[in-house]
Design a protein around this motif. Structure first.
Motif, short mmCIF file in Angstrom:
data_model
loop_
_atom_site.label_atom_id
_atom_site.label_comp_id
_atom_site.label_asym_id
_atom_site.label_seq_id
_atom_site.Cartn_x
_atom_site.Cartn_y
_atom_site.Cartn_z
N GLU A 40 -27.67 0.07 0.74
CA GLU A 40 -27.60 -1.37 1.00
C GLU A 40 -29.01 -1.95 1.15
OE1 GLU A 40 -24.61 -2.36 0.52
OE2 GLU A 40 -25.21 -4.43 0.86
N THR A 43 -30.66 -2.36 -2.22
CA THR A 43 -30.19 -3.52 -3.00
C THR A 43 -30.93 -4.80 -2.61
OG1 THR A 43 -28.40 -4.13 -1.46
CG2 THR A 43 -27.86 -2.54 -3.21
N THR A 51 -29.12 -5.39 -8.37
CA THR A 51 -28.14 -6.07 -7.53
C THR A 51 -28.28 -7.59 -7.61
OG1 THR A 51 -28.32 -4.20 -6.03
CG2 THR A 51 -27.13 -6.13 -5.22
N LYS A 85 -20.24 -8.07 -3.39
CA LYS A 85 -19.95 -8.75 -4.66
C LYS A 85 -18.49 -9.15 -4.73
CE LYS A 85 -23.59 -6.05 -6.67
NZ LYS A 85 -23.83 -4.67 -7.10
N GLY A 154 -22.54 -2.93 -10.28
CA GLY A 154 -23.73 -2.21 -9.85
C GLY A 154 -24.28 -1.21 -10.85
#
Ligand code: AVI
Length: 312
Positions: A40, A43, A51, A85, A154
Protein backbone atom coordinates in the motif's frame (compact mmCIF):
# COMPACT_ATOMS: atom_id res chain seq x y z
CA UNK A 1 -3.31 -15.87 9.12
CA UNK A 2 -2.43 -19.32 7.89
CA UNK A 3 -5.92 -20.76 7.75
CA UNK A 4 -6.17 -21.04 3.98
CA UNK A 5 -2.48 -21.25 3.17
CA UNK A 6 -1.90 -24.38 5.10
CA UNK A 7 1.46 -24.80 6.72
CA UNK A 8 2.57 -27.92 4.80
CA UNK A 9 1.80 -26.34 1.45
CA UNK A 10 3.70 -23.15 2.25
CA UNK A 11 6.65 -25.16 3.51
CA UNK A 12 6.67 -27.39 0.41
CA UNK A 13 6.53 -24.44 -1.97
CA UNK A 14 9.33 -22.63 -0.18
CA UNK A 15 11.63 -25.64 0.00
CA UNK A 16 10.96 -26.44 -3.64
CA UNK A 17 11.90 -22.90 -4.66
CA UNK A 18 15.09 -22.79 -2.58
CA UNK A 19 16.27 -26.14 -3.94
CA UNK A 20 16.46 -24.81 -7.50
CA UNK A 21 19.77 -23.75 -9.07
CA UNK A 22 18.46 -20.21 -9.29
CA UNK A 23 16.79 -20.03 -5.89
CA UNK A 24 13.30 -18.54 -5.95
CA UNK A 25 10.32 -17.85 -3.70
CA UNK A 26 6.67 -17.46 -4.77
CA UNK A 27 5.87 -13.76 -4.76
CA UNK A 28 2.45 -14.36 -3.19
CA UNK A 29 4.31 -14.80 0.11
CA UNK A 30 5.05 -11.06 0.19
CA UNK A 31 1.50 -10.52 1.31
CA UNK A 32 1.06 -11.07 4.99
CA UNK A 33 -0.48 -8.17 6.88
CA UNK A 34 2.78 -6.21 6.99
CA UNK A 35 3.52 -6.96 3.34
CA UNK A 36 0.08 -5.76 2.28
CA UNK A 37 0.70 -2.53 4.20
CA UNK A 38 4.12 -2.09 2.61
CA UNK A 39 2.60 -2.65 -0.83
CA UNK A 40 0.00 0.00 0.00
CA UNK A 41 2.91 2.37 0.78
CA UNK A 42 4.54 1.50 -2.54
CA UNK A 43 1.37 2.49 -4.39
CA UNK A 44 1.71 6.00 -2.94
CA UNK A 45 5.36 6.50 -3.95
CA UNK A 46 6.32 9.14 -6.45
CA UNK A 47 8.38 6.59 -8.41
CA UNK A 48 5.67 3.92 -8.57
CA UNK A 49 3.55 5.09 -11.52
CA UNK A 50 1.16 2.10 -12.02
CA UNK A 51 -1.36 2.76 -9.26
CA UNK A 52 -1.87 6.46 -9.82
CA UNK A 53 -1.91 6.00 -13.60
CA UNK A 54 -4.54 3.28 -13.41
CA UNK A 55 -6.67 5.36 -11.01
CA UNK A 56 -6.38 8.27 -13.40
CA UNK A 57 -7.48 6.11 -16.34
CA UNK A 58 -10.48 4.97 -14.32
CA UNK A 59 -11.42 8.49 -13.28
CA UNK A 60 -11.04 9.87 -16.79
CA UNK A 61 -13.17 7.17 -18.40
CA UNK A 62 -15.68 6.21 -15.75
CA UNK A 63 -18.95 6.64 -17.72
CA UNK A 64 -17.48 4.75 -20.67
CA UNK A 65 -16.19 1.98 -18.40
CA UNK A 66 -19.59 1.63 -16.76
CA UNK A 67 -21.33 1.45 -20.11
CA UNK A 68 -18.91 -1.22 -21.31
CA UNK A 69 -19.05 -3.39 -18.21
CA UNK A 70 -22.86 -3.29 -18.03
CA UNK A 71 -25.37 -3.31 -15.20
CA UNK A 72 -26.52 -5.76 -12.53
CA UNK A 73 -23.18 -7.34 -12.10
CA UNK A 74 -21.45 -9.33 -9.43
CA UNK A 75 -17.97 -7.90 -9.07
CA UNK A 76 -15.31 -10.39 -7.95
CA UNK A 77 -12.00 -8.72 -7.24
CA UNK A 78 -8.80 -10.75 -7.40
CA UNK A 79 -6.24 -9.68 -4.80
CA UNK A 80 -8.54 -7.02 -3.39
CA UNK A 81 -5.99 -5.55 -0.96
CA UNK A 82 -7.24 -2.22 0.32
CA UNK A 83 -10.12 -2.20 -2.23
CA UNK A 84 -9.27 1.43 -3.00
CA UNK A 85 -9.92 1.12 -6.73
CA UNK A 86 -13.11 -0.77 -6.01
CA UNK A 87 -14.41 2.18 -4.03
CA UNK A 88 -13.98 4.23 -7.19
CA UNK A 89 -16.17 1.75 -9.06
CA UNK A 90 -18.73 1.36 -6.27
CA UNK A 91 -19.16 5.12 -5.98
CA UNK A 92 -20.00 5.48 -9.67
CA UNK A 93 -21.61 2.16 -10.32
CA UNK A 94 -24.88 1.72 -8.43
CA UNK A 95 -25.68 -1.43 -10.37
CA UNK A 96 -23.04 -3.56 -8.69
CA UNK A 97 -25.30 -5.82 -6.64
CA UNK A 98 -22.66 -7.89 -4.90
CA UNK A 99 -18.97 -7.67 -4.26
CA UNK A 100 -16.69 -10.64 -3.74
CA UNK A 101 -13.24 -9.53 -2.55
CA UNK A 102 -10.74 -12.36 -3.00
CA UNK A 103 -7.55 -11.94 -1.00
CA UNK A 104 -4.76 -14.15 0.33
CA UNK A 105 -4.06 -12.12 3.49
CA UNK A 106 -6.83 -13.07 5.90
CA UNK A 107 -6.42 -10.39 8.55
CA UNK A 108 -6.13 -7.67 5.94
CA UNK A 109 -9.25 -8.94 4.17
CA UNK A 110 -11.29 -9.02 7.39
CA UNK A 111 -10.34 -5.43 8.23
CA UNK A 112 -11.18 -4.08 4.78
CA UNK A 113 -14.52 -5.92 4.63
CA UNK A 114 -15.52 -4.53 8.01
CA UNK A 115 -14.87 -1.01 6.74
CA UNK A 116 -16.67 -1.58 3.43
CA UNK A 117 -19.73 -2.91 5.23
CA UNK A 118 -19.97 0.37 7.12
CA UNK A 119 -19.38 2.51 4.05
CA UNK A 120 -21.71 0.60 1.71
CA UNK A 121 -24.53 -0.73 3.90
CA UNK A 122 -26.66 -1.78 0.90
CA UNK A 123 -23.96 -3.76 -0.84
CA UNK A 124 -23.84 -7.51 -0.41
CA UNK A 125 -20.23 -8.40 0.40
CA UNK A 126 -19.09 -12.00 0.33
CA UNK A 127 -15.34 -12.20 1.05
CA UNK A 128 -13.28 -15.16 -0.07
CA UNK A 129 -9.88 -15.77 1.52
CA UNK A 130 -7.94 -17.93 -0.86
CA UNK A 131 -4.81 -18.29 -2.94
CA UNK A 132 -6.40 -17.51 -6.30
CA UNK A 133 -3.36 -18.80 -8.20
CA UNK A 134 -4.84 -22.25 -7.43
CA UNK A 135 -8.24 -23.42 -8.73
CA UNK A 136 -11.01 -21.97 -6.55
CA UNK A 137 -14.81 -21.71 -6.47
CA UNK A 138 -16.72 -18.46 -6.20
CA UNK A 139 -19.19 -18.37 -3.27
CA UNK A 140 -22.79 -19.32 -3.87
CA UNK A 141 -24.10 -15.77 -4.46
CA UNK A 142 -22.39 -15.88 -7.84
CA UNK A 143 -25.19 -17.97 -9.31
CA UNK A 144 -26.49 -18.23 -12.85
CA UNK A 145 -28.65 -15.31 -14.13
CA UNK A 146 -26.26 -12.67 -12.86
CA UNK A 147 -23.39 -11.36 -14.88
CA UNK A 148 -20.02 -11.96 -13.26
CA UNK A 149 -17.20 -9.54 -13.84
CA UNK A 150 -13.78 -10.21 -12.41
CA UNK A 151 -11.92 -7.07 -11.44
CA UNK A 152 -8.15 -7.56 -11.57
CA UNK A 153 -6.47 -4.16 -11.36
CA UNK A 154 -2.88 -3.18 -10.73
CA UNK A 155 -1.27 -5.38 -13.38
CA UNK A 156 -1.03 -8.17 -10.86
CA UNK A 157 -1.55 -10.51 -13.79
CA UNK A 158 2.00 -9.45 -14.72
CA UNK A 159 3.30 -11.22 -11.61
CA UNK A 160 2.51 -14.55 -13.31
CA UNK A 161 4.79 -15.99 -15.95
CA UNK A 162 2.87 -16.18 -19.23
CA UNK A 163 2.35 -19.95 -18.85
CA UNK A 164 1.06 -19.46 -15.30
CA UNK A 165 -1.15 -16.59 -16.48
CA UNK A 166 -2.69 -18.91 -19.05
CA UNK A 167 -3.39 -21.63 -16.49
CA UNK A 168 -4.95 -18.98 -14.26
CA UNK A 169 -7.11 -17.56 -17.09
CA UNK A 170 -8.17 -21.06 -18.03
CA UNK A 171 -9.25 -21.70 -14.46
CA UNK A 172 -11.09 -18.38 -14.19
CA UNK A 173 -12.92 -18.99 -17.42
CA UNK A 174 -14.44 -22.22 -16.05
CA UNK A 175 -16.38 -19.95 -13.64
CA UNK A 176 -17.66 -17.71 -16.41
CA UNK A 177 -20.31 -17.94 -19.09
CA UNK A 178 -20.00 -16.25 -22.47
CA UNK A 179 -20.81 -12.57 -21.93
CA UNK A 180 -19.28 -12.45 -18.46
CA UNK A 181 -16.10 -10.47 -18.32
CA UNK A 182 -12.99 -9.19 -16.71
CA UNK A 183 -11.81 -5.64 -16.10
CA UNK A 184 -8.05 -6.00 -15.93
CA UNK A 185 -5.14 -3.61 -15.46
CA UNK A 186 -2.09 -4.31 -17.63
CA UNK A 187 1.22 -2.49 -17.31
CA UNK A 188 2.80 -1.68 -20.67
CA UNK A 189 6.33 -1.84 -22.05
CA UNK A 190 8.14 1.49 -21.76
CA UNK A 191 11.43 3.28 -21.19
CA UNK A 192 13.64 1.09 -19.02
CA UNK A 193 14.68 3.84 -16.63
CA UNK A 194 11.05 4.60 -15.79
CA UNK A 195 10.56 0.92 -15.02
CA UNK A 196 13.70 0.46 -12.97
CA UNK A 197 13.08 3.62 -10.96
CA UNK A 198 9.60 2.36 -10.04
CA UNK A 199 11.10 -0.74 -8.40
CA UNK A 200 14.07 1.03 -6.77
CA UNK A 201 12.47 3.87 -4.84
CA UNK A 202 14.73 6.23 -2.92
CA UNK A 203 13.02 5.65 0.43
CA UNK A 204 13.63 1.92 0.22
CA UNK A 205 10.00 0.90 0.67
CA UNK A 206 10.28 -1.62 -2.17
CA UNK A 207 13.42 -3.02 -0.53
CA UNK A 208 11.51 -3.50 2.74
CA UNK A 209 8.63 -5.07 0.84
CA UNK A 210 11.03 -7.48 -0.86
CA UNK A 211 12.74 -8.45 2.40
CA UNK A 212 9.41 -8.89 4.15
CA UNK A 213 9.03 -12.22 2.35
CA UNK A 214 11.86 -13.54 4.57
CA UNK A 215 10.27 -12.09 7.70
CA UNK A 216 6.97 -13.73 6.73
CA UNK A 217 8.70 -17.09 6.32
CA UNK A 218 10.48 -16.69 9.68
CA UNK A 219 7.18 -15.92 11.35
CA UNK A 220 5.12 -18.72 9.81
CA UNK A 221 7.72 -21.44 9.71
CA UNK A 222 10.60 -22.31 11.97
CA UNK A 223 13.15 -20.37 9.92
CA UNK A 224 16.06 -18.06 10.71
CA UNK A 225 16.62 -15.71 7.78
CA UNK A 226 18.66 -12.69 8.87
CA UNK A 227 17.16 -9.82 6.84
CA UNK A 228 20.33 -7.75 7.21
CA UNK A 229 22.26 -10.40 5.30
CA UNK A 230 20.30 -9.76 2.09
CA UNK A 231 20.00 -6.72 -0.15
CA UNK A 232 17.23 -5.73 -2.53
CA UNK A 233 17.86 -5.82 -6.28
CA UNK A 234 15.42 -5.00 -9.08
CA UNK A 235 16.15 -4.70 -12.78
CA UNK A 236 14.45 -4.96 -16.16
CA UNK A 237 15.17 -8.17 -18.06
CA UNK A 238 14.71 -7.05 -21.63
CA UNK A 239 14.74 -10.53 -23.19
CA UNK A 240 11.92 -11.69 -20.92
CA UNK A 241 10.11 -8.34 -20.88
CA UNK A 242 9.88 -8.24 -17.11
CA UNK A 243 11.12 -6.55 -13.98
CA UNK A 244 12.82 -9.09 -11.75
CA UNK A 245 13.21 -8.64 -8.03
CA UNK A 246 15.91 -10.54 -6.18
CA UNK A 247 17.32 -10.73 -2.68
CA UNK A 248 21.09 -10.97 -2.91
CA UNK A 249 23.08 -12.65 -0.16
CA UNK A 250 25.63 -10.22 1.28
CA UNK A 251 27.83 -13.06 2.62
CA UNK A 252 28.32 -16.81 2.54
CA UNK A 253 25.65 -18.04 4.94
CA UNK A 254 23.34 -20.87 5.86
CA UNK A 255 19.65 -20.60 6.71
CA UNK A 256 17.58 -23.30 8.40
CA UNK A 257 13.91 -23.84 7.64
CA UNK A 258 12.20 -26.58 9.65
CA UNK A 259 15.45 -28.57 9.89
CA UNK A 260 16.30 -28.14 6.18
CA UNK A 261 19.58 -26.27 5.70
CA UNK A 262 20.15 -23.96 2.73
CA UNK A 263 23.51 -22.52 1.71
CA UNK A 264 23.93 -19.11 0.13
CA UNK A 265 27.14 -17.92 -1.47
CA UNK A 266 28.06 -14.26 -1.28
CA UNK A 267 26.35 -12.57 -4.24
CA UNK A 268 23.93 -15.46 -4.83
CA UNK A 269 20.33 -14.37 -5.21
CA UNK A 270 16.81 -15.52 -4.45
CA UNK A 271 14.48 -14.54 -7.29
CA UNK A 272 11.39 -13.25 -5.49
CA UNK A 273 9.20 -11.66 -8.17
CA UNK A 274 8.56 -11.15 -11.87
CA UNK A 275 6.53 -8.23 -13.10
CA UNK A 276 5.85 -8.66 -16.81
CA UNK A 277 5.26 -5.64 -19.02
CA UNK A 278 3.14 -6.26 -22.10
CA UNK A 279 2.51 -4.68 -25.46
CA UNK A 280 -1.22 -4.47 -26.26
CA UNK A 281 -0.76 -7.05 -29.02
CA UNK A 282 1.11 -9.50 -26.76
CA UNK A 283 -1.56 -9.25 -24.10
CA UNK A 284 -4.34 -9.85 -26.60
CA UNK A 285 -2.55 -12.99 -27.79
CA UNK A 286 -2.08 -14.16 -24.19
CA UNK A 287 -5.81 -14.07 -23.41
CA UNK A 288 -7.19 -14.97 -26.84
CA UNK A 289 -8.02 -18.58 -26.07
CA UNK A 290 -10.64 -17.52 -23.49
CA UNK A 291 -11.37 -13.83 -23.91
CA UNK A 292 -11.88 -11.19 -26.56
CA UNK A 293 -10.50 -7.72 -25.84
CA UNK A 294 -13.57 -5.46 -26.02
CA UNK A 295 -12.04 -2.13 -24.96
CA UNK A 296 -8.66 -0.72 -24.00
CA UNK A 297 -8.22 2.53 -22.10
CA UNK A 298 -4.75 4.03 -21.59
CA UNK A 299 -3.14 7.19 -20.24
CA UNK A 300 -1.57 9.83 -22.51
CA UNK A 301 1.96 8.43 -21.92
CA UNK A 302 0.78 4.87 -22.72
CA UNK A 303 2.33 3.68 -19.48
CA UNK A 304 -0.62 1.56 -18.37
CA UNK A 305 -3.83 0.10 -19.73
CA UNK A 306 -7.19 -0.87 -18.34
CA UNK A 307 -8.91 -3.46 -20.51
CA UNK A 308 -12.36 -4.99 -20.65
CA UNK A 309 -12.22 -8.62 -21.73
CA UNK A 310 -15.27 -10.67 -22.59
CA UNK A 311 -15.50 -14.41 -22.10
CA UNK A 312 -15.96 -16.11 -25.45
C1 AVI B 1 1.22 -6.30 -7.19
N1 AVI B 1 2.13 -6.11 -8.31
C2 AVI B 1 1.42 -5.75 -9.52
C3 AVI B 1 3.26 -5.22 -8.03
C4 AVI B 1 4.15 -5.07 -9.29
O1 AVI B 1 4.42 -3.93 -9.64
O2 AVI B 1 4.50 -6.08 -9.90
C5 AVI B 1 4.09 -5.70 -6.87
C6 AVI B 1 5.31 -4.88 -6.64
N2 AVI B 1 6.54 -5.33 -6.54
C7 AVI B 1 7.37 -4.35 -6.32
N3 AVI B 1 6.69 -3.22 -6.30
C8 AVI B 1 5.41 -3.53 -6.48
Amino acid sequence: DHVTLSFPKMLDEIIEGLEKDQKELPSKYFYDQRGSQLFEEITELEEYYPTRTEMRIMQDNMPYIIRTVGSDIILAELGSGSSKKTRLLLDHFPSITSYIPIEISEQYLAKVVQKLNQEYPDLQIEPLCTDYSMPFQLPAIAQPYSKIVFFYPGSTIGNFQPSQAKAFLNNLSTQLDPGDGMLVGVDLKKNISVLETAYNDRQGVTASFNKNILRHINRKLDANFNLNNFRHEAFYNRDEGRIEMHLVSRTDQTVTIEKEVFHFKQGESIHTENSYKYSLADFETLVSEWFSVEKVWTDSDHYFSLQYLQKI
